[in-house]
Structure formats: C-alpha cells, structure tokens
Motif scaffolding. Structure first.
Motif, PDB file in Angstrom:
ATOM      1  N   ALA A 153       5.979   9.086  -0.392  1.00  0.00           N
ATOM      2  CA  ALA A 153       4.752   9.477  -0.975  1.00  0.00           C
ATOM      3  C   ALA A 153       3.645   8.117  -1.213  1.00  0.00           C
ATOM      4  CB  ALA A 153       4.650  10.308  -2.290  1.00  0.00           C
ATOM      5  N   LEU A 154       4.441   7.163  -1.745  1.00  0.00           N
ATOM      6  CA  LEU A 154       3.876   6.011  -2.191  1.00  0.00           C
ATOM      7  C   LEU A 154       3.441   5.295  -0.897  1.00  0.00           C
ATOM      8  CD1 LEU A 154       5.477   3.884  -5.125  1.00  0.00           C
ATOM      9  CD2 LEU A 154       2.852   4.488  -4.947  1.00  0.00           C
ATOM     10  N   ALA A 155       4.422   5.106   0.243  1.00  0.00           N
ATOM     11  CA  ALA A 155       4.076   4.454   1.385  1.00  0.00           C
ATOM     12  C   ALA A 155       2.979   5.138   2.209  1.00  0.00           C
ATOM     13  CB  ALA A 155       5.500   4.593   2.245  1.00  0.00           C
ATOM     14  N   GLU A 156       3.073   6.620   2.288  1.00  0.00           N
ATOM     15  CA  GLU A 156       1.869   7.061   2.714  1.00  0.00           C
ATOM     16  C   GLU A 156       0.323   6.817   2.091  1.00  0.00           C
ATOM     17  OE1 GLU A 156       1.919   9.503   5.517  1.00  0.00           O
ATOM     18  OE2 GLU A 156       3.555   8.535   5.715  1.00  0.00           O
ATOM     19  N   GLU A 157       0.347   6.664   0.831  1.00  0.00           N
ATOM     20  CA  GLU A 157      -0.833   6.420   0.074  1.00  0.00           C
ATOM     21  C   GLU A 157      -1.175   4.847   0.163  1.00  0.00           C
ATOM     22  OE1 GLU A 157      -2.325   7.671  -3.434  1.00  0.00           O
ATOM     23  OE2 GLU A 157      -1.435   9.424  -3.689  1.00  0.00           O
ATOM     24  N   LEU A 158      -0.304   4.028   0.415  1.00  0.00           N
ATOM     25  CA  LEU A 158      -0.211   2.493   0.651  1.00  0.00           C
ATOM     26  C   LEU A 158      -0.809   2.348   2.168  1.00  0.00           C
ATOM     27  CD1 LEU A 158       2.437   1.291  -1.593  1.00  0.00           C
ATOM     28  CD2 LEU A 158      -0.149   1.052  -2.060  1.00  0.00           C
ATOM     29  N   LYS A 159      -0.669   3.129   3.239  1.00  0.00           N
ATOM     30  CA  LYS A 159      -0.809   2.733   4.478  1.00  0.00           C
ATOM     31  C   LYS A 159      -2.221   2.018   4.741  1.00  0.00           C
ATOM     32  CE  LYS A 159       2.066   5.726   7.240  1.00  0.00           C
ATOM     33  NZ  LYS A 159       1.990   6.953   8.145  1.00  0.00           N
ATOM     34  N   ASP A 160      -3.004   2.337   4.101  1.00  0.00           N
ATOM     35  CA  ASP A 160      -4.589   1.612   4.436  1.00  0.00           C
ATOM     36  C   ASP A 160      -4.219   0.275   3.828  1.00  0.00           C
ATOM     37  OD1 ASP A 160      -5.466   3.759   5.899  1.00  0.00           O
ATOM     38  OD2 ASP A 160      -6.437   4.663   4.201  1.00  0.00           O
ATOM     39  N   PHE A 161      -3.582   0.115   2.800  1.00  0.00           N
ATOM     40  CA  PHE A 161      -3.383  -1.382   2.005  1.00  0.00           C
ATOM     41  C   PHE A 161      -2.416  -2.123   2.990  1.00  0.00           C
ATOM     42  CE2 PHE A 161      -1.906  -3.710  -1.585  1.00  0.00           C
ATOM     43  CZ  PHE A 161      -2.993  -3.925  -2.129  1.00  0.00           C
ATOM     44  N   PHE A 162      -1.637  -1.670   3.993  1.00  0.00           N
ATOM     45  CA  PHE A 162      -0.824  -2.631   5.034  1.00  0.00           C
ATOM     46  C   PHE A 162      -1.785  -3.653   5.818  1.00  0.00           C
ATOM     47  CE2 PHE A 162       2.828   0.914   5.476  1.00  0.00           C
ATOM     48  CZ  PHE A 162       2.976   0.697   4.156  1.00  0.00           C
ATOM     49  N   THR A 163      -1.203  -4.803   5.825  1.00  0.00           N
ATOM     50  CA  THR A 163      -1.898  -5.605   6.903  1.00  0.00           C
ATOM     51  C   THR A 163      -1.249  -5.346   8.150  1.00  0.00           C
ATOM     52  OG1 THR A 163      -0.403  -7.274   6.578  1.00  0.00           O
ATOM     53  CG2 THR A 163      -2.207  -7.549   5.299  1.00  0.00           C
ATOM     54  N   GLU A 164      -1.787  -5.713   9.240  1.00  0.00           N
ATOM     55  CA  GLU A 164      -0.745  -5.506  10.536  1.00  0.00           C
ATOM     56  C   GLU A 164       0.459  -6.172  10.686  1.00  0.00           C
ATOM     57  OE1 GLU A 164      -2.674  -6.468  14.433  1.00  0.00           O
ATOM     58  OE2 GLU A 164      -4.689  -6.157  13.446  1.00  0.00           O
ATOM     59  N   GLU A 165       0.703  -7.153   9.948  1.00  0.00           N
ATOM     60  CA  GLU A 165       2.342  -7.438  10.088  1.00  0.00           C
ATOM     61  C   GLU A 165       2.908  -6.782   8.940  1.00  0.00           C
ATOM     62  OE1 GLU A 165       5.531  -9.884   9.969  1.00  0.00           O
ATOM     63  OE2 GLU A 165       3.904 -10.224  11.347  1.00  0.00           O
ATOM     64  N   GLU A 166       2.403  -6.292   7.927  1.00  0.00           N
ATOM     65  CA  GLU A 166       3.082  -5.421   6.863  1.00  0.00           C
ATOM     66  C   GLU A 166       3.550  -4.000   7.450  1.00  0.00           C
ATOM     67  OE1 GLU A 166       1.209  -7.704   2.955  1.00  0.00           O
ATOM     68  OE2 GLU A 166       0.461  -5.793   3.849  1.00  0.00           O
ATOM     69  N   ALA A 167       2.470  -3.678   8.427  1.00  0.00           N
ATOM     70  CA  ALA A 167       2.636  -2.348   8.986  1.00  0.00           C
ATOM     71  C   ALA A 167       4.014  -2.347   9.993  1.00  0.00           C
ATOM     72  CB  ALA A 167       1.418  -1.792   9.726  1.00  0.00           C
TER      73      ALA A 167
END
Length: 142
Positions: A68-82
């Motif tokens: 659930a955290l990963a889903e909420e944080l998706k917009d927080f990811f940089t391209e590299e982090e994604a």
C-alpha cells in the motif's frame, strides 16, 4: 570502540552504479532491515510492553502494508527509483508470501529493494525524504 564499529554500519556500501548492479533480492534484504529499523525507532516512544511494540511494528512491516505504501509513493519516485522498484517487484524469489497476495508480496519486495538501493548507495538524504513522506501517510491514516 565506537570508532572501530563505524565502518560496519556506514553507507555507502556501493556506488550508485554498483548498487544498481546488485541482485534486487539482495537490495530488498538490506531494505527490509533498514525499513524495520525505521519502524521500530518510530514506535519506541510508546510506553508499552515489547509484545505490543512488536505487533505495532509487524502491522507496518507486513507485505500488504508495504504494498500500500509503494502504491501511495509511486508519484514520489524519480525515474531511476521507479526502475529500481520495478526490478525488485519483478524479481523472482523462491520465497512465497505467507499472509499476503502474490501481488502485495511483489510490490513489497520492490519497495524494500528501493529502500535498500537508497541506503546502500549512500543516498541517505533521499531516504530521509521517503521516511518523512511515509510518516505523513501514516498520520493521514488515522
């Protein structure tokens, strides 16, 4: 004695390129430890018995909560982090989820992989940004 121990616990373990080249399950293994330490450090202020502390940390550490955290944080990811997250999410493990769906388990592994990547590559400033964002999410839950 403190001087002798510092090298064992300090990041970075690898350069960013070396960290990207690690097996994503190794990064997830490291990330699991770092995330668990983060959780435990946040609940220690409670004046409760160890069993209650354990239940509180387990609630935050379980695969469905990490998913659930990963889903909420998706917009927080940089391209590299994604990209690091996807590598972890798509990694094939012989371990199976005990009390989680396969999808939750994979997203949780991706999340742990990302945390492990940030920690092991010495990107602690970004890791702190994630932890602050996670705390914000937790505060909005209840």
């Amino acid at each position: 004695m403190e001087e002798d121990l510092r090298g064992y616990f300090s990041a970075p373990m690898w350069t960013e390129d070396e960290a990207r080249g690690q097996n994503p399950l190794v990064l997830a293994y490291i990330g699991d430890c770092v995330y668990e330490l983060f959780i435990r450090s946040r609940i220690l202020h409670r004046n409760e018995k160890v069993a209650r502390l354990h239940r509180a940390s387990a609630k935050r550490a379980k695969a469905s909560a990490q998913s659930a955290l990963a889903e909420e944080l998706k917009d927080f990811f940089t391209e590299e982090e994604a990209a690091v997250y996807r590598r972890g999410r798509n990694a094939h493990s012989k371990t199976t989820a005990k009390n989680a769906s396969v999808a939750d388990y994979r997203r949780a592994t991706g999340f742990e992989c990302l945390i492990g990547y940030l920690y092991s590559s010495g990107n602690t400033a970004r890791l702190v940004e994630y932890f602050k964002e996670i705390e914000r999410i937790w505060e909005n839950e209840g």
